[in-house]
Design an enzyme around this catalytic site. Structure first.
Site, PDB file in Angstrom:
ATOM      1  N   HIS A  95       0.873  -1.175   0.000  1.00 40.38           N
ATOM      2  CA  HIS A  95       0.000   0.000   0.000  1.00 40.38           C
ATOM      3  C   HIS A  95       0.913   1.230   0.000  1.00 40.38           C
ATOM      4  CE1 HIS A  95      -2.827   2.887   1.900  1.00 40.38           C
ATOM      5  NE2 HIS A  95      -3.803   2.062   1.550  1.00 40.38           N
ATOM      6  N   ASP A 147       3.048  -4.528   8.219  1.00 34.36           N
ATOM      7  CA  ASP A 147       1.869  -3.687   8.053  1.00 34.36           C
ATOM      8  C   ASP A 147       0.654  -4.607   8.159  1.00 34.36           C
ATOM      9  OD1 ASP A 147      -0.308  -2.282   7.182  1.00 34.36           O
ATOM     10  OD2 ASP A 147       0.564  -1.673   5.257  1.00 34.36           O
ATOM     11  N   GLN A 196      -4.577  -4.803   7.013  1.00 33.40           N
ATOM     12  CA  GLN A 196      -5.581  -5.704   6.423  1.00 33.40           C
ATOM     13  C   GLN A 196      -5.681  -7.027   7.160  1.00 33.40           C
ATOM     14  OE1 GLN A 196      -7.839  -5.095   4.205  1.00 33.40           O
ATOM     15  NE2 GLN A 196      -7.082  -3.045   3.810  1.00 33.40           N
ATOM     16  N   LYS A 245     -10.411  -0.574  10.734  1.00 32.73           N
ATOM     17  CA  LYS A 245     -10.545  -1.802   9.939  1.00 32.73           C
ATOM     18  C   LYS A 245     -10.777  -3.012  10.842  1.00 32.73           C
ATOM     19  CE  LYS A 245      -8.081  -0.657   5.682  1.00 32.73           C
ATOM     20  NZ  LYS A 245      -7.633   0.700   5.630  1.00 32.73           N
ATOM     21  N   CYS A 253      -4.953   2.584  -3.433  1.00 31.22           N
ATOM     22  CA  CYS A 253      -3.716   3.138  -2.875  1.00 31.22           C
ATOM     23  C   CYS A 253      -2.542   2.192  -3.088  1.00 31.22           C
ATOM     24  CB  CYS A 253      -3.859   3.479  -1.390  1.00 31.22           C
ATOM     25  SG  CYS A 253      -5.061   4.766  -1.094  1.00 31.22           S
TER      26      CYS A 253
END
Lengths: 150, 407
Positions: free
Chosen positions: B124, B201, B204, B227, B365
């Site tokens: 991302h 990261d 998600q 999220k 993104c």
């Protein structure tokens, strides 16, 4: 099934999306400007051939959604033969039609571009319709750098 | 799946009863942000109605109540990802700020001219741009490990990039554009064998699976609250305590100091050293409520339900002529990115919206991913614990119909 969308996706738009007019590179262009909508990735290159102050020819290349493809395709048809000042006036009318608060755009002047009036109800899609015209505006002002609707 | 009842779960999410364009909402844009259960909404209303004041400051009752709620949310986060200590949980605005924090503190202190930072081709923008900025500031070099057409990291190529100059590996746990779940445990082991720290990261990944930072042995893990069924405006940076201790502060201000004179300032201890200014108190407490809710459902149950949804959606999608799935990794989370022949994703998005279906259309993104697949954008349906097979049927019928309309 998509009855609600009839104002946005008129048959003319599907037609221009399937068979875009003036879809070609113009080697002899006097003006060449790139337009880009970073939000959706729509990209187009507009080519103009200008004689005196008359747009003799207009063509484009690129890829985008049905609204943006139809908009640029229709635009290249309608500006052919217009003076630069007339084309600028059309840009203003088109802008008013797609983003204005009331419907005081000149329907007669705008002609078949009126099929794109439906985007005003879809704020997320207005930029798809106006990308072509912002690119034209940059070309008429002879700005050579690529322009963006963001 | 013991006791997993999707109908009951749906009733916990008030927005799922909304009608969009006179049709029942089918919300499939969960990778962008997901909806909030009533308990999260209530926790915020209750806070502002009964317990709210600034944290870590006053001796008065409300300040103590707010501080207790705020710090107990930190403990909930710590337990949720199995960190060793509350000191390792830093509240930030979101995953993006967490990565920027690491780049500007750990990065500036440890990464110099000629050093290398490794990311992957499926990142991302939030795991690309902060490192580009750091490279610009320091003269370090950003290296990108390639992916294959299925959307999987090419592991040998990744390994080849690691060398004596590599100072950090920063990779996405699960790709937002492709759904790929990276072999992060293996990545961390490989990097650690060369004494290279790893940032994951997890924006998600975290809503879809159990994350155990000790088992992974990652050095940093970042995610966003919104999220994870929590409020917007709050996110988490997990860092190993020793690393965080050695890092300079990020922003200066209140709460991050122990003692200030005009001559010098002594910084506060962890985690407050990185939390300058009044934090997002309601956001943090709401995130704590979201974690409580998730614990009642169970992450493994959620993962099993979503795996079923993804398998069902993938099978249905593959049966649609002219549909191409973007991202077909073997190990994949509940994301279905796709393109249709000659129909732009934005047209797909608008048409599906008219049927009450919310999907994402765009570059997610992740423009380099779009470039890799040579598409300007994709349409993306992303699933959450409250989605159903019936909703996937509505989606697939919508896609089939819009293909007909476009002709």
């Amino acid at each position: 099934m998509f009855d609600d969308l009839r104002d946005l996706y008129q048959e003319v738009i599907f037609d221009h999306n399937r068979n875009p007019r003036n879809f070609r590179v113009m080697e002899s262009a006097d003006r060449k400007v790139e337009g880009f909508n970073p939000l959706c990735g729509d990209r187009l290159t507009l080519f103009l051939k200008i004689n005196g102050d008359v747009i003799e020819e207009a063509s484009f290349q690129g890829s985008g959604c049905a609204i943006s493809t139809a908009s640029v395709s229709l635009m290249t048809e309608i500006i052919k033969g217009k003076t630069e000042a007339e084309a600028e006036e059309l840009f203003k009318q088109f802008h008013e039609m797609t983003t204005g608060k009331d419907e005081h755009f000149n329907l007669e002047a705008i002609g078949k571009l009126a099929v794109l009036a439906g985007v005003r109800e879809y704020p997320a899609r207005v930029k798809c319709a106006t990308l072509a015209w912002h690119t034209l505006d940059a070309a008429l002002k002879n700005e050579q750098q690529s322009i963006s609707t963001e | 799946m013991t006791g997993f009842d999707v109908d009951k779960i749906r009733q916990d999410f008030p927005i799922l009863a909304e009608k969009i364009r006179n049709k029942p909402l089918v919300y499939l844009d969960n990778a962008a942000t997901c909806h909030k259960p009533q308990t999260v909404i209530d926790s915020i209303v209750h806070l502002y109605s009964h317990d709210y004041a600034n944290v870590h400051r006053g001796v008065h009752t409300l300040s103590v109540r707010s501080t207790d709620l705020f710090e107990s949310a930190r403990t909930k986060v710590k337990d949720f990802i199995n960190a060793r200590s509350d000191k390792e949980i830093i509240f930030v605005k979101g995953a993006t700020e967490a990565i920027n924090l690491v780049a500007q503190t750990y990065g500036k202190a440890n990464i110099q001219k000629g050093d290398e930072i490794i990311i992957t081709a499926m990142e991302h923008h939030s795991n690309i741009v902060p490192w580009q900025m750091l490279c610009e500031q320091t003269g370090a070099i950003l290296k990108v490990a390639p992916i294959n057409l299925q959307g999987e990291l090419i592991y040998e190529e990744f390994e080849k990039l690691l060398n004596a100059k590599t100072k950090l590996v920063s990779v996405v746990h699960m790709s937002n554009a492709l759904g790929t779940i990276n072999p992060v445990k293996q990545i961390i082991a490989t990097a650690h064998a060369k004494n290279i720290p790893v940032l994951l990261d997890g924006a998600q990944a975290i809503p879809h699976m159990t994350v155990d930072v000790q088992e992974l042995d990652c050095d940093f893990y970042v995610f966003s609250g919104h999220k994870l069924y929590g409020p917007t405006g709050v996110g988490v940076l997990y860092g190993k305590q020793a690393l965080l201790e050695a890092m300079p502060p990020y922003q200066g201000g209140g709460d991050m100091i122990r003692k200030v004179t005009f001559a010098e300032t002594e910084y506060n201890t962890l985690p407050y050293k990185f939390e300058a200014g009044t934090p997002d108190i309601a956001g943090v407490i709401g995130l704590g409520a979201a974690i409580d809710y998730l614990n009642t459902i169970g992450m493994d149950n959620i993962a099993a339900h979503e795996a079923e949804l993804l398998a069902y959606a993938t099978e249905k999608a593959l049966a649609i002529k002219g549909l191409r799935i973007i991202g077909e990794a073997e190990h994949k989370g509940a994301i279905l990115s796709f393109v249709l022949d000659k129909i732009h994703p934005h047209d797909i998005g608008t048409m599906l919206d008219s049927l009450g279906i919310a999907i994402r259309a765009g570059h997610h993104c992740a423009m380099p991913v779009m470039d890799f697949y040579e598409v300007p954008a994709t349409a993306r349906a992303s699933f959450a614990m409250y989605n159903t097979k019936a909703e996937i049927d509505v989606l697939m019928n919508g896609i089939t119909s819009l293909i007909e309309v476009f002709g």
